[in-house]
Scaffold this motif. Structure first.
Motif, PDB file in Angstrom:
ATOM      1  N   LYS A 296      63.927  47.420  40.234  1.00 22.29           N
ATOM      2  CA  LYS A 296      64.962  48.393  40.555  1.00 22.29           C
ATOM      3  C   LYS A 296      64.444  49.792  40.230  1.00 22.29           C
ATOM      4  O   LYS A 296      63.761  49.996  39.228  1.00 22.29           O
ATOM      5  CB  LYS A 296      66.240  48.153  39.741  1.00 22.29           C
ATOM      6  CG  LYS A 296      66.907  46.811  39.965  1.00 22.29           C
ATOM      7  CD  LYS A 296      68.141  46.679  39.073  1.00 22.29           C
ATOM      8  CE  LYS A 296      68.762  45.308  39.157  1.00 22.29           C
ATOM      9  NZ  LYS A 296      69.927  45.165  38.248  1.00 22.29           N
TER      10      LYS A 296
ATOM     11  N   ALA B 255      66.204  53.720  40.083  1.00 19.67           N
ATOM     12  CA  ALA B 255      67.379  54.586  40.214  1.00 19.67           C
ATOM     13  C   ALA B 255      66.972  56.015  39.904  1.00 19.67           C
ATOM     14  O   ALA B 255      66.173  56.255  38.988  1.00 19.67           O
ATOM     15  CB  ALA B 255      68.495  54.132  39.274  1.00 19.67           C
ATOM     16  N   HIS B 256      67.537  56.960  40.664  1.00 17.35           N
ATOM     17  CA  HIS B 256      67.197  58.378  40.480  1.00 17.35           C
ATOM     18  C   HIS B 256      68.482  59.189  40.409  1.00 17.35           C
ATOM     19  O   HIS B 256      69.454  58.907  41.112  1.00 17.35           O
ATOM     20  CB  HIS B 256      66.331  58.864  41.642  1.00 17.35           C
ATOM     21  CG  HIS B 256      65.789  60.240  41.439  1.00 17.35           C
ATOM     22  ND1 HIS B 256      66.468  61.378  41.848  1.00 17.35           N
ATOM     23  CD2 HIS B 256      64.646  60.676  40.853  1.00 17.35           C
ATOM     24  CE1 HIS B 256      65.760  62.442  41.530  1.00 17.35           C
ATOM     25  NE2 HIS B 256      64.649  62.052  40.929  1.00 17.35           N
ATOM     26  N   TYR B 257      68.474  60.222  39.561  1.00 17.38           N
ATOM     27  CA  TYR B 257      69.659  61.043  39.319  1.00 17.38           C
ATOM     28  C   TYR B 257      69.278  62.518  39.425  1.00 17.38           C
ATOM     29  O   TYR B 257      68.282  62.959  38.844  1.00 17.38           O
ATOM     30  CB  TYR B 257      70.229  60.757  37.922  1.00 17.38           C
ATOM     31  CG  TYR B 257      70.431  59.284  37.659  1.00 17.38           C
ATOM     32  CD1 TYR B 257      71.631  58.653  37.959  1.00 17.38           C
ATOM     33  CD2 TYR B 257      69.396  58.510  37.132  1.00 17.38           C
ATOM     34  CE1 TYR B 257      71.801  57.296  37.740  1.00 17.38           C
ATOM     35  CE2 TYR B 257      69.555  57.156  36.910  1.00 17.38           C
ATOM     36  CZ  TYR B 257      70.760  56.549  37.211  1.00 17.38           C
ATOM     37  OH  TYR B 257      70.922  55.205  36.996  1.00 17.38           O
TER      38      TYR B 257
ATOM     39  N   TRP C 287      71.017  57.444  43.322  1.00 20.66           N
ATOM     40  CA  TRP C 287      70.725  56.371  44.256  1.00 20.66           C
ATOM     41  C   TRP C 287      69.941  55.278  43.541  1.00 20.66           C
ATOM     42  O   TRP C 287      69.276  55.522  42.540  1.00 20.66           O
ATOM     43  CB  TRP C 287      69.970  56.860  45.491  1.00 20.66           C
ATOM     44  CG  TRP C 287      68.623  57.486  45.247  1.00 20.66           C
ATOM     45  CD1 TRP C 287      68.340  58.816  45.144  1.00 20.66           C
ATOM     46  CD2 TRP C 287      67.369  56.798  45.101  1.00 20.66           C
ATOM     47  NE1 TRP C 287      66.993  59.022  44.931  1.00 20.66           N
ATOM     48  CE2 TRP C 287      66.369  57.790  44.909  1.00 20.66           C
ATOM     49  CE3 TRP C 287      66.979  55.469  45.111  1.00 20.66           C
ATOM     50  CZ2 TRP C 287      65.025  57.476  44.712  1.00 20.66           C
ATOM     51  CZ3 TRP C 287      65.630  55.142  44.919  1.00 20.66           C
ATOM     52  CH2 TRP C 287      64.680  56.146  44.736  1.00 20.66           C
ATOM     53  N   GLN C 288      70.041  54.063  44.071  1.00 21.13           N
ATOM     54  CA  GLN C 288      69.305  52.932  43.506  1.00 21.13           C
ATOM     55  C   GLN C 288      68.784  52.038  44.620  1.00 21.13           C
ATOM     56  O   GLN C 288      69.519  51.694  45.554  1.00 21.13           O
ATOM     57  CB  GLN C 288      70.179  52.085  42.578  1.00 21.13           C
ATOM     58  CG  GLN C 288      69.467  50.835  42.048  1.00 21.13           C
ATOM     59  CD  GLN C 288      70.364  49.934  41.232  1.00 21.13           C
ATOM     60  OE1 GLN C 288      70.458  50.092  40.021  1.00 21.13           O
ATOM     61  NE2 GLN C 288      71.040  48.988  41.879  1.00 21.13           N
TER      62      GLN C 288
ATOM     63  N   ALA D 194      66.902  48.219  45.098  1.00 22.40           N
ATOM     64  CA  ALA D 194      66.667  46.978  44.366  1.00 22.40           C
ATOM     65  C   ALA D 194      66.009  45.963  45.279  1.00 22.40           C
ATOM     66  O   ALA D 194      66.337  45.860  46.463  1.00 22.40           O
ATOM     67  CB  ALA D 194      67.981  46.417  43.822  1.00 22.40           C
TER      68      ALA D 194
ATOM     69  N   ASP E 229      72.194  43.385  42.013  1.00 18.95           N
ATOM     70  CA  ASP E 229      72.026  44.822  42.199  1.00 18.95           C
ATOM     71  C   ASP E 229      73.296  45.647  42.001  1.00 18.95           C
ATOM     72  O   ASP E 229      73.293  46.855  42.240  1.00 18.95           O
ATOM     73  CB  ASP E 229      71.501  45.086  43.610  1.00 18.95           C
ATOM     74  CG  ASP E 229      72.394  44.449  44.684  1.00 18.95           C
ATOM     75  OD1 ASP E 229      73.426  43.846  44.330  1.00 18.95           O
ATOM     76  OD2 ASP E 229      72.061  44.565  45.878  1.00 18.95           O
TER      77      ASP E 229
ATOM     78  N   PHE F 248      75.339  51.904  38.270  1.00 21.16           N
ATOM     79  CA  PHE F 248      73.886  51.963  38.030  1.00 21.16           C
ATOM     80  C   PHE F 248      73.531  53.347  37.489  1.00 21.16           C
ATOM     81  O   PHE F 248      74.342  54.242  37.471  1.00 21.16           O
ATOM     82  CB  PHE F 248      73.094  51.663  39.308  1.00 21.16           C
ATOM     83  CG  PHE F 248      73.396  52.584  40.479  1.00 21.16           C
ATOM     84  CD1 PHE F 248      72.736  53.784  40.617  1.00 21.16           C
ATOM     85  CD2 PHE F 248      74.360  52.233  41.423  1.00 21.16           C
ATOM     86  CE1 PHE F 248      73.007  54.621  41.693  1.00 21.16           C
ATOM     87  CE2 PHE F 248      74.622  53.055  42.514  1.00 21.16           C
ATOM     88  CZ  PHE F 248      73.947  54.250  42.635  1.00 21.16           C
TER      89      PHE F 248
END
Length: 339
Positions: free
Chosen positions: A206, A208-210, A221-222, A224, A244, A339
């Motif tokens: 996985k 994920a970005h912030y 967004w993520q 998986a 996910d 997430f």
């Protein structure tokens, strides 16, 4: 949690209690009430938030369970440890070749995980999980023959884990990235059908970005991906919504040995205590990861509300409503971000 805490807020005695009955709604087991208690604290200024807690739940369809555990981060976040013990008695519909089959599953679970920080943002470690699972029909009925080898299983799982964590906060990140890789070897150690030929492997990745957006908003967004071998039991295979945290379909509807999904959402704040999200995503399952990437994708989107539960820590009560590509609406009520 955030590493930007003052000295007056550091230490076990400077933590915050959260005790509350929490209504929730889950697409698999229905609406219910959870009674939970937790204590959040920071062991030192460089470590993320630690937590000790216990809880129990019961739903409208008779599902129930309890768990207790802790998540301790210490030594400037070099060590991250998790322990969980729990028991569940669940009633839900498992989709077999597109047809919902009412089943009952009971399970007792023990789990322990340790991660060591090779550097501040990179950790390696492992986990040991033991579960005793029993499955039968929910009420009067006959289960499909496909499920016979999975009706009574004792499983010992070993996980190798790698984690890159550059988030500014573990509870409510506003910037940074989280990438995790988890490789599992599962051993069938007991039950009605014992065979080493039914041991299995599984891999989940996985990312994920912030990113901060506007004054108080966050775009997250993520992606998986999951791949499981042939003999993985359905409850430890690749599930759209289970593996996910995808919103829009029951986590027992689309299960296979491969999965890929992508989700995105905007998180905004109306006040310090109130917030909202707008989300969308698409995902697919298949006989393996390559098949999942090229199979028909399922899509869903929706909106949600966020209510801050603590004055010291950014933990939210989450209420989300989704609509999927076949027009079905699902309500999600839980604690924390997806997430």
């Amino acid at each position: 949690g955030s590493r930007l805490k003052t000295a007056a807020e550091i230490g076990f005695k400077k933590g915050s209690f959260i005790v509350a009955p929490i209504p929730f709604d889950n697409p698999a087991i229905g609406a219910g009430l959870a009674l939970g208690g937790g204590y959040l604290f920071k062991s030192d200024s460089e470590s993320n938030t630690s937590a000790i807690g216990a809880g129990a739940f019961k739903t409208e369809n008779g599902s129930k369970g309890y768990a207790l555990g802790f998540n301790l981060n210490f030594d400037s976040d070099r060590w991250k440890t998790t322990f969980l013990a729990g028991s569940v008695d669940l009633n839900y519909d498992l989709y077999v070749r597109g047809t919902p089959v009412p089943i009952n599953q009971t399970a007792e679970v023990l789990s322990a995980k340790v991660l060591y920080g090779a550097r501040p943002d990179l950790s390696f470690g492992g986990a040991i999980n033991y579960a005793e699972s029993t499955i039968g029909p929910d009420g009067v009925g006959i289960l499909p023959p496909d499920l016979t080898p999975q009706l009574d299983l004792n499983i010992l799982r070993f996980d190798a884990i790698a984690q890159l964590d550059r988030r500014d906060d573990t509870i409510y990140p506003t910037t940074g990235i989280l990438a995790t890789g988890d490789v599992t070897y599962g051993m069938i150690t007991g039950g009605a059908f014992i065979s080493r030929d039914r041991d299995y492997t599984k891999a989940v990745a996985k990312v994920a970005h912030y990113s901060p957006v506007f004054r108080d908003g966050v775009f997250a967004w993520q992606a998986a991906a999951c791949a499981a071998s042939e003999y993985a039991p359905f409850f430890d295979a690749c599930s759209l919504g289970g593996t996910d945290s995808f919103r829009g379909y029951s986590p027992t509807e689309y299960i296979d040995n491969g999965l890929f999904s992508l989700q995105a959402e905007y998180r905004g704040r109306l006040t310090r205590r109130l917030g909202f999200v707008v989300f969308a995503g698409a995902g697919s399952v298949g006989s393996d990861l390559e098949n999942a990437l090229t199979s028909e994708y399922r899509a869903a989107g929706g909106v949600g509300a966020r209510i801050r539960l603590s004055r010291k820590f950014p933990l939210d009560y989450a209420i989300d409503v989704s609509i999927n590509d076949v027009g079905e609406n699902i309500l999600y009520v839980s604690v924390g971000q997806r997430f």
